[in-house]
Design a protein around this motif. Structure first.
Motif: not given
Length: 406
Positions: A260-289
């Motif tokens: 939520p802070w500053g340009r951190n969303r864009i920094k995270a996107v540039e670091g590949g966060a979206v694709s990494s999180l989607i890959e995790i979501l495809l296989d995540v077994p635990e509710r909280r995660a």
């Protein structure tokens, strides 16, 4: 031991187990040291468990008489398989820790020996951890990590770093200590943790991730805004390496804390966060995660770059839709929020058609029927109304669900 009756006064009132190191609190009640230290320091209680009186003084006095009686009883019942409890080591003295740290500061060659001794002391109970904190061990470990970062080409630096961060993690510094560290050391402390994240072994990187999560939870907004893009890359590497569930959850919470802070969303996107999180979501077994991943994706879809990355991933819209109504109310709410962001700001004919094809529109119709929160239903209804001219009469929406279309 199940075949013989243990005298009641030999049992700890908290755990009802045979006491190994009986100590007495200021109310006069005796407990096993491990149990009462956990009650006072880990659980942060300030009362006597038996009398419920406030403990103005948390000093623990060894009950040597009771300990000898227990040891004698164990010896008498050895034939029943009862093992004699060993005489406990005396509690560590603060003066000893101060001297140990002072020697390590004056003689660098004693540094690794000191770190190993501190690690041993920290593993001996909550009282020792509090004693280490009060003797300045947290500050010493932070300064050691900073000096290691400077001397990274030294052959002993990796060993020092691994030992220092392990002790610091197991000390579990209090919130006030972390605040002081960040206030006094500033960006240097975060840089030291980042250095371990980048170059440490698996276990050290796990410790660094969890410590960084705790540090950023008490950091100032200026420090949250000024994080580097490279930090997100290292956090995502921890997620991809699947070091441990604890480290992965800490990494996800870090992303949620920072985005939520500053340009951190864009920094995270540039670091590949979206694709990494989607890959995790495809296989995540635990509710909280799963909930944490969806929270992070929701935050990242708050910017155009994040939405573009999610739509570029072949499974992005599909996996978000799939998680709605399958995990929890919180996950469903975040999933609907993500689809709403896409529909409001990034919708085109291709995106709208994809949402029909992967069942996202049908899932939004279902949200209106099942037990979802009022806000989630209102958001789903808003999205369905927004593109009703495209979706309402599509053969992709099952006929039973068309009656639910707003």
């Amino acid at each position: 031991m199940a075949e013989i009756e243990v005298p009641p006064h030999f049992l700890c009132p908290i755990s009802l187990q045979l006491m190994r190191d009986p100590v007495t609190v200021c109310t006069g009640i005796t407990y096993d040291r491990e149990d009462i230290e956990k009650w006072l320091f880990s659980c942060k209680n300030k009362t006597c468990p038996v009398t419920k009186q406030s403990l103005l003084d948390t000093d623990l006095t060894p009950n040597h008489t009771l300990r000898r009686l227990i040891q004698g009883w164990c010896t008498l019942n050895a034939s029943f398989g009862v093992e004699r409890i060993p005489t406990p080591k005396p509690p560590i003295d603060r003066t000893h820790i101060v001297k140990l740290i002072s020697e390590a500061k004056r003689f660098p060659e004693k540094q690794i020996k000191c770190l190993r001794r501190l690690r041993s002391i920290a593993s001996d109970g909550e009282r020792n951890k509090k004693c280490l904190e009060s003797a300045g061990a947290v500050e010493f470990l932070a300064s050691t990590m900073k000096s290691i970062q400077i001397q990274q080409d030294s052959p002993v630096s990796p060993v020092w770093g691994e030992a220092a961060i392990e002790v610091l993690f197991h000390l579990n510094p209090s919130e006030s200590h972390l605040k002081n560290l960040i206030h006094n050391e500033g960006i240097q402390f975060i840089e030291s943790l980042f250095h371990v994240l980048r170059l440490g072994n698996y276990q050290s990187r796990a410790y660094a991730t969890m410590l960084m999560k705790s540090a950023f939870e008490v950091a100032d907004p200026v420090q949250l805004i000024s994080v580097k893009s490279e930090l997100f890359q290292e956090i995502l590497r921890v997620l991809r390496d699947q070091i441990s569930n604890q480290a992965s959850k800490a990494a996800l919470k870090l992303i949620v804390e920072l985005c939520p802070w500053g340009r951190n969303r864009i920094k995270a996107v540039e670091g590949g966060a979206v694709s990494s999180l989607i890959e995790i979501l495809l296989d995540v077994p635990e509710r909280r995660a799963c909930e944490l991943v969806l929270i992070a994706l929701d935050q990242l879809c708050g910017c155009a770059e994040g939405r573009a990355e999610l739509l570029k991933h072949g499974a992005g819209v599909a996996i978000v839709s799939k998680k709605i109504l399958r995990v929890s109310h919180a996950a469903s709410d975040r999933g609907v929020r993500i689809l709403a962001s896409i529909c409001k700001h990034s919708a085109n004919s291709r995106v709208l058609h994809e949402m029909l094809q992967v069942g996202a529109v049908s899932k939004l119709c279902l949200v209106l029927q099942v037990d979802s929160s009022f806000k989630t239903k209102e958001r789903a209804k808003e999205v369905l109304k927004l593109h009703s001219t495209v979706w309402r009469n599509s053969p992709c929406v099952p006929v039973p669900l068309l009656s639910l279309y707003p």
